[in-house]
Design a protein around this motif. Structure first.
Motif, mmCIF file in Angstrom:
data_model
loop_
_atom_site.group_PDB
_atom_site.id
_atom_site.type_symbol
_atom_site.label_atom_id
_atom_site.label_comp_id
_atom_site.label_asym_id
_atom_site.label_seq_id
_atom_site.Cartn_x
_atom_site.Cartn_y
_atom_site.Cartn_z
ATOM 1 N N LEU A 31 0.852 -1.176 0.000
ATOM 2 C CA LEU A 31 0.000 0.000 0.000
ATOM 3 C C LEU A 31 0.896 1.237 0.000
ATOM 4 O O LEU A 31 1.521 1.559 1.015
ATOM 5 N N VAL A 32 0.974 1.890 -1.135
ATOM 6 C CA VAL A 32 1.817 3.075 -1.260
ATOM 7 C C VAL A 32 0.955 4.301 -1.003
ATOM 8 O O VAL A 32 0.110 4.685 -1.816
ATOM 9 N N SER A 33 1.159 4.915 0.164
ATOM 10 C CA SER A 33 0.372 6.071 0.571
ATOM 11 C C SER A 33 1.258 7.005 1.375
ATOM 12 O O SER A 33 1.624 6.694 2.514
ATOM 13 N N PRO A 34 1.643 8.156 0.806
ATOM 14 C CA PRO A 34 2.496 9.096 1.551
ATOM 15 C C PRO A 34 1.916 9.496 2.905
ATOM 16 O O PRO A 34 2.648 9.599 3.891
ATOM 17 N N SER A 35 0.604 9.708 2.972
ATOM 18 C CA SER A 35 0.008 10.140 4.235
ATOM 19 C C SER A 35 0.091 9.031 5.285
ATOM 20 O O SER A 35 0.379 9.294 6.465
ATOM 21 N N LEU A 36 -0.136 7.764 4.889
ATOM 22 C CA LEU A 36 -0.015 6.667 5.841
ATOM 23 C C LEU A 36 1.441 6.447 6.245
ATOM 24 O O LEU A 36 1.738 6.121 7.397
ATOM 25 N N GLN A 37 2.341 6.621 5.304
ATOM 26 C CA GLN A 37 3.757 6.464 5.645
ATOM 27 C C GLN A 37 4.199 7.526 6.649
ATOM 28 O O GLN A 37 4.977 7.250 7.563
ATOM 29 N N ARG A 38 3.684 8.742 6.507
ATOM 30 C CA ARG A 38 3.980 9.774 7.504
ATOM 31 C C ARG A 38 3.378 9.407 8.854
ATOM 32 O O ARG A 38 4.012 9.561 9.900
ATOM 33 N N ARG A 44 6.425 0.511 5.955
ATOM 34 C CA ARG A 44 5.957 -0.017 4.669
ATOM 35 C C ARG A 44 4.834 -1.004 4.946
ATOM 36 O O ARG A 44 5.021 -1.993 5.670
ATOM 37 N N LEU A 45 3.666 -0.707 4.390
ATOM 38 C CA LEU A 45 2.478 -1.515 4.643
ATOM 39 C C LEU A 45 2.183 -2.427 3.457
ATOM 40 O O LEU A 45 2.200 -1.993 2.303
ATOM 41 N N ILE A 266 -12.612 1.994 14.029
ATOM 42 C CA ILE A 266 -12.855 1.093 12.900
ATOM 43 C C ILE A 266 -13.487 1.852 11.739
ATOM 44 O O ILE A 266 -13.104 1.674 10.572
ATOM 45 N N CYS A 267 -14.454 2.713 12.037
ATOM 46 C CA CYS A 267 -15.079 3.521 10.974
ATOM 47 C C CYS A 267 -14.059 4.419 10.291
ATOM 48 O O CYS A 267 -14.075 4.581 9.060
ATOM 49 N N ALA A 268 -13.168 5.007 11.072
ATOM 50 C CA ALA A 268 -12.122 5.848 10.487
ATOM 51 C C ALA A 268 -11.221 5.021 9.577
ATOM 52 O O ALA A 268 -10.830 5.472 8.487
ATOM 53 N N ALA A 269 -10.897 3.811 10.005
ATOM 54 C CA ALA A 269 -10.050 2.947 9.182
ATOM 55 C C ALA A 269 -10.759 2.533 7.897
ATOM 56 O O ALA A 269 -10.113 2.354 6.857
ATOM 57 N N LEU A 270 -12.085 2.382 7.946
ATOM 58 C CA LEU A 270 -12.843 2.106 6.715
ATOM 59 C C LEU A 270 -12.648 3.232 5.708
ATOM 60 O O LEU A 270 -12.477 2.986 4.502
ATOM 61 N N VAL A 271 -12.677 4.461 6.204
ATOM 62 C CA VAL A 271 -12.476 5.624 5.332
ATOM 63 C C VAL A 271 -11.063 5.608 4.753
ATOM 64 O O VAL A 271 -10.866 5.807 3.543
ATOM 65 N N VAL A 272 -10.070 5.378 5.597
ATOM 66 C CA VAL A 272 -8.685 5.353 5.131
ATOM 67 C C VAL A 272 -8.482 4.233 4.115
ATOM 68 O O VAL A 272 -7.804 4.417 3.093
ATOM 69 N N MET A 273 -9.090 3.083 4.372
ATOM 70 C CA MET A 273 -8.972 1.975 3.426
ATOM 71 C C MET A 273 -9.589 2.330 2.076
ATOM 72 O O MET A 273 -9.044 2.026 1.016
ATOM 73 N N GLN A 274 -10.722 3.009 2.127
ATOM 74 C CA GLN A 274 -11.391 3.419 0.892
ATOM 75 C C GLN A 274 -10.564 4.456 0.133
ATOM 76 O O GLN A 274 -10.362 4.353 -1.080
ATOM 77 N N GLU A 275 -10.056 5.454 0.856
ATOM 78 C CA GLU A 275 -9.415 6.585 0.186
ATOM 79 C C GLU A 275 -7.949 6.330 -0.150
ATOM 80 O O GLU A 275 -7.453 6.839 -1.160
ATOM 81 N N GLN A 276 -7.247 5.567 0.675
ATOM 82 C CA GLN A 276 -5.822 5.340 0.442
ATOM 83 C C GLN A 276 -5.530 4.029 -0.288
ATOM 84 O O GLN A 276 -4.568 3.945 -1.045
ATOM 85 N N ALA A 277 -6.358 2.999 -0.047
ATOM 86 C CA ALA A 277 -6.140 1.715 -0.720
ATOM 87 C C ALA A 277 -7.165 1.446 -1.817
ATOM 88 O O ALA A 277 -7.028 0.472 -2.547
ATOM 89 N N ARG A 278 -8.173 2.314 -1.915
ATOM 90 C CA ARG A 278 -9.251 2.158 -2.916
ATOM 91 C C ARG A 278 -9.981 0.830 -2.722
ATOM 92 O O ARG A 278 -10.376 0.160 -3.678
ATOM 93 N N ALA A 298 3.018 3.187 17.551
ATOM 94 C CA ALA A 298 4.419 3.361 17.955
ATOM 95 C C ALA A 298 5.241 2.108 17.693
ATOM 96 O O ALA A 298 6.402 2.177 17.293
ATOM 97 N N ARG A 299 4.621 0.940 17.899
ATOM 98 C CA ARG A 299 5.359 -0.314 17.717
ATOM 99 C C ARG A 299 5.611 -0.639 16.250
ATOM 100 O O ARG A 299 6.514 -1.401 15.926
ATOM 101 N N LEU A 300 4.790 -0.079 15.360
ATOM 102 C CA LEU A 300 4.936 -0.376 13.935
ATOM 103 C C LEU A 300 5.721 0.695 13.183
ATOM 104 O O LEU A 300 6.030 0.512 11.999
ATOM 105 N N ALA A 301 6.051 1.780 13.830
ATOM 106 C CA ALA A 301 6.733 2.889 13.163
ATOM 107 C C ALA A 301 8.009 2.421 12.480
ATOM 108 O O ALA A 301 8.852 1.760 13.078
ATOM 109 N N GLY A 302 8.100 2.727 11.188
ATOM 110 C CA GLY A 302 9.301 2.420 10.425
ATOM 111 C C GLY A 302 9.484 0.960 10.062
ATOM 112 O O GLY A 302 10.505 0.589 9.465
ATOM 113 N N LYS A 303 8.523 0.099 10.371
ATOM 114 C CA LYS A 303 8.660 -1.345 10.153
ATOM 115 C C LYS A 303 8.035 -1.787 8.823
ATOM 116 O O LYS A 303 7.282 -1.054 8.194
#
Length: 338
Positions: A31-38, A44-45, A266-278, A298-303
């Protein structure tokens, strides 16, 4: 209780081969998303897209794995299941693949879209009130009609079936640091975690459970299965009213941590999944991302992180309502990281 040593990588690979002629090998995509990477400090997701599996969820793997283990006499009598939706659809599909009759018990509150899906797969659908009544009716069908019960999450054959998800993602994405999985009863994460840890013990496995249906978290805290008086979450496919010994013991052994998320997350993640992963997915499939953006951030940062996108069985109207609920929170999450 299950003995984790009873499950081997050889068994997992063997069952994966057995199912491979019927089960799809779903893609693992970055999933290449500059906003999620920030947001995740340049993590890298990778998305393991079980939403593209037969029946729209990972459930097809476990259901078919159990179905293939039945004797010819058990197949002749037929099967039943208790489900809020996805498991019933998967059992109906697996029964059709094997030429077996299926009478599935579904919660009367189940999304009508899912009820139609189960019927379209050829099952007879019995509707019952949610919770204990659904399981009680399935037990009656076993007792009085001689049907075999296909459990929604508990048992070796279910775990060996779902382990294929973990095996595939470890083969497809090298040098993963973590895998994040939604948690309902534990049928998915028990298999995924076993496969991941047997391939690479250093790769972390995190579970994400709805706050309003946290039977696994409570079971881990109590060092044994628990039952909930009620569940309350939009992620109804992650809301069995209990945890059970087999899956819970495997989670305790193989999973690094199980965290909880709210319905708003979870609802917020639905939006992010729709908008960032289509991707338009059901709430359960957004739970892993909700965990990554919330308590696990915090545990996933940079992983290098794989998220299991476990299902897509939701109608357009319901998806729109949930996304509207999550829109403001989602914008705040990504704006915070900008």
């Amino acid at each position: 209780m299950a003995n984790p040593q009873d499950i081997s990588l050889t068994q997992i690979r063997s069952r994966h081969r057995d199912l491979s002629t019927s089960i799809l090998r779903t893609p693992s995509v970055e999933l290449v998303s500059p906003s999620l990477q920030r947001t995740l400090d340049h993590a890298r997701l990778y998305l393991k897209l079980e939403a593209f599996q037969h029946t729209g969820t990972f459930k097809a793997r476990g259901a078919l794995s159990v179905m293939q283990s039945l004797t010819s006499e058990e197949r002749r009598h037929g099967v039943t299941a208790a489900s809020a939706g996805n498991h019933a659809i998967a059992v109906a599909w697996a029964a059709r693949q094997q030429g077996v009759n299926a009478k599935v018990v579904m919660q009367s509150t189940a999304n009508p879209f899912r009820i139609r899906q189960a019927r379209d797969e050829g099952a007879e659908v019995v509707l019952m009130p949610p919770g204990a009544a659904t399981f009680s009716e399935a037990e009656r069908l076993v007792r009085e009609e001689g049907l075999s019960f296909i459990h929604p999450f508990e048992g070796m054959n279910t775990t060996l079936g779902t382990a294929g998800v973990g095996l595939e993602v470890m083969e497809d994405v090298h040098e993963l640091d973590a895998v994040v999985v939604a948690v309902g009863g534990g049928g998915l994460i028990s298999g995924v975690a076993a496969a991941v840890k047997l391939v690479n013990p250093k790769c972390a496995v995190y579970g994400v459970e709805p706050l309003g249906a946290d039977a696994v978290s409570r079971g881990l805290a109590a060092s044994g299965p628990v039952s909930l008086d009620r569940t309350d979450t939009i992620a109804d496919s992650l809301a069995p009213p209990m945890s059970l010994p087999f899956s819970l013991s495997l989670i305790a052994h193989y999973v690094d941590d199980v965290v909880t998320v709210s319905d708003d997350e979870i609802c917020a993640a639905l939006v992010v999944m729709q908008e960032q992963a289509r991707l338009a997915v059901e709430p359960a499939a957004a739970a892993a991302l909700a965990g990554a953006l919330g308590p696990l951030r915090a545990r996933l940062a940079g992983k290098r992180v794989a998220l299991v996108v476990c299902g897509s069985n939701i109608d357009a109207a319901s998806h729109r309502v949930l996304c509207e609920r999550g829109q403001t929170f989602a914008e705040g999450l990504l704006r915070e990281a900008a």
